[in-house]
Design an enzyme around this catalytic site. Structure first.
Site, short mmCIF file in Angstrom:
data_model
loop_
_atom_site.label_atom_id
_atom_site.label_comp_id
_atom_site.label_asym_id
_atom_site.label_seq_id
_atom_site.Cartn_x
_atom_site.Cartn_y
_atom_site.Cartn_z
N SER A 19 -27.90 31.82 35.83
CA SER A 19 -28.28 31.19 37.10
C SER A 19 -29.79 31.03 37.27
CB SER A 19 -27.65 31.92 38.28
OG SER A 19 -26.24 31.86 38.19
N ASN A 56 -28.96 25.23 27.36
CA ASN A 56 -27.62 25.35 26.79
C ASN A 56 -26.71 24.42 27.59
OD1 ASN A 56 -25.12 26.08 25.90
ND2 ASN A 56 -25.15 28.17 26.74
P1 PGA Z 1 -26.20 29.19 33.79
O1 PGA Z 1 -25.78 29.44 32.25
O2 PGA Z 1 -27.69 28.89 33.79
O3 PGA Z 1 -25.37 28.02 34.24
O4 PGA Z 1 -25.90 30.43 34.53
C1 PGA Z 1 -26.61 30.17 31.39
C2 PGA Z 1 -25.99 30.32 30.04
O5 PGA Z 1 -24.75 30.46 29.98
O6 PGA Z 1 -26.66 30.32 29.01
#
Ligand code: PGA
Length: 266
Positions: free
Chosen positions: A219, A9
């Site tokens: 994360s 994403n």
């Molecule tokens: P992140 O985002 O891996 O930066 O925590 C995940 C997401 O919002 O799909």
């Protein structure tokens, strides 16, 4: 056996001019993956809608799939600022993320708007990554299960049919773990994933519940991908920050695949 999904994403990041370099590096970094993309597992890249047409050029003749980050609540109509699911499909998107926490919390999309988007996407033949997740206050107040159940319940109330579930995956993304560097522990993820699978079993069917792929997001990094993917009910990862760099995202995919070569402890 549920084929894992690794979905990137990208959110509102990257210039179109960066795509060529990304895909060149990503494809070559995946070459030494222990399993073959499109056979044993799936990879989805979800850029901004402005990037989709260009992205499609780089994934031709590959098994990488494209996704959008949201879609309009109807096929066409007077919906300023929205993107038609029919057109997303036309330009080569196969998947769409719906109900992402940033849509829910920054843009105040409610459950019913999200349900309209899910229905419109399925109707136009897009596959849906339906996101759920609790905010920190909910978790601290012991309300995680209630929040997740409420978010899931629109599927049942909105008369999503059992046969639609083959075109839907659920992503569990605790809001407090998104973009914060603080991931849920593998045990916390497993607990909610199992809860989601049980809910689907109860409300739809046990066959669909067994087939349903449930992704974890929040994360995800190269360092935690293997541990999270080792959990029996974690069937893939939805990756934000760590998907922006091609070698890092390939590293997440490769580490995430490791438990597949061993038997998962069910
Ligand atoms: P992140 O985002 O891996 O930066 O925590 C995940 C997401 O919002 O799909």
């Amino acid at each position: 056996m549920r084929a894992p999904i690794f979905a990137a994403n990208w959110k509102m990041n990257k210039y179109v001019r960066e795509l060529s370099d990304f895909f060149e590096k990503f494809k070559s970094s995946l070459n030494d993956a222990p399993l073959k993309v499109g056979e044993a597992f799936e990879v989805i890249i979800a850029p901004s809608p402005t990037h989709l047409t260009e992205c499609v050029k780089y994934i031709q003749q590959t098994q990488i799939r494209m996704g959008a980050q949201n879609c309009g609540l109807a096929k066409f109509g007077a919906y300023t600022g929205e993107t038609s699911p029919a057109v997303l499909k036309e330009i080569g998107a196969e998947w769409v993320i719906v109900g992402h926490s940033e849509r829910r919390h920054v843009f105040k999309e409610d459950d019913y708007l999200i349900l309209s988007r899910v229905r419109a996407a399925l109707q136009e033949g897009l596959k849906v990554i339906f996101c759920v997740g609790e905010i920190l206050q909910d978790r601290k107040a012991g309300k995680t299960f209630n929040t997740i159940e409420k978010q899931l319940s629109i599927l049942k109330e909105g008369q999503i049919q059992t046969q639609d579930l083959k075109n839907l995956v659920i992503a569990y993304e605790p809001v407090w773990a998104i973009g914060t560097g603080e991931n849920a522990t593998p045990q916390q993820a497993q607990e909610i994933h199992r809860f989601i699978r049980n809910w689907v079993q109860e409300k739809f069917s046990s066959e669909e519940a067994q087939k349903l792929r449930i992704l974890y997001g929040g994360s995800v990094k190269v360092e935690n991908a293997t541990q999270i993917m080792s959990q029996p009910d974690v069937d893939g990862l939805l990756v934000g920050t760590a998907s922006l760099d091609p070698t890092v995202f390939a590293g997440v995919v490769k580490n995430g695949l490791k438990p597949l070569t061993q038997e998962k402890n069910t």
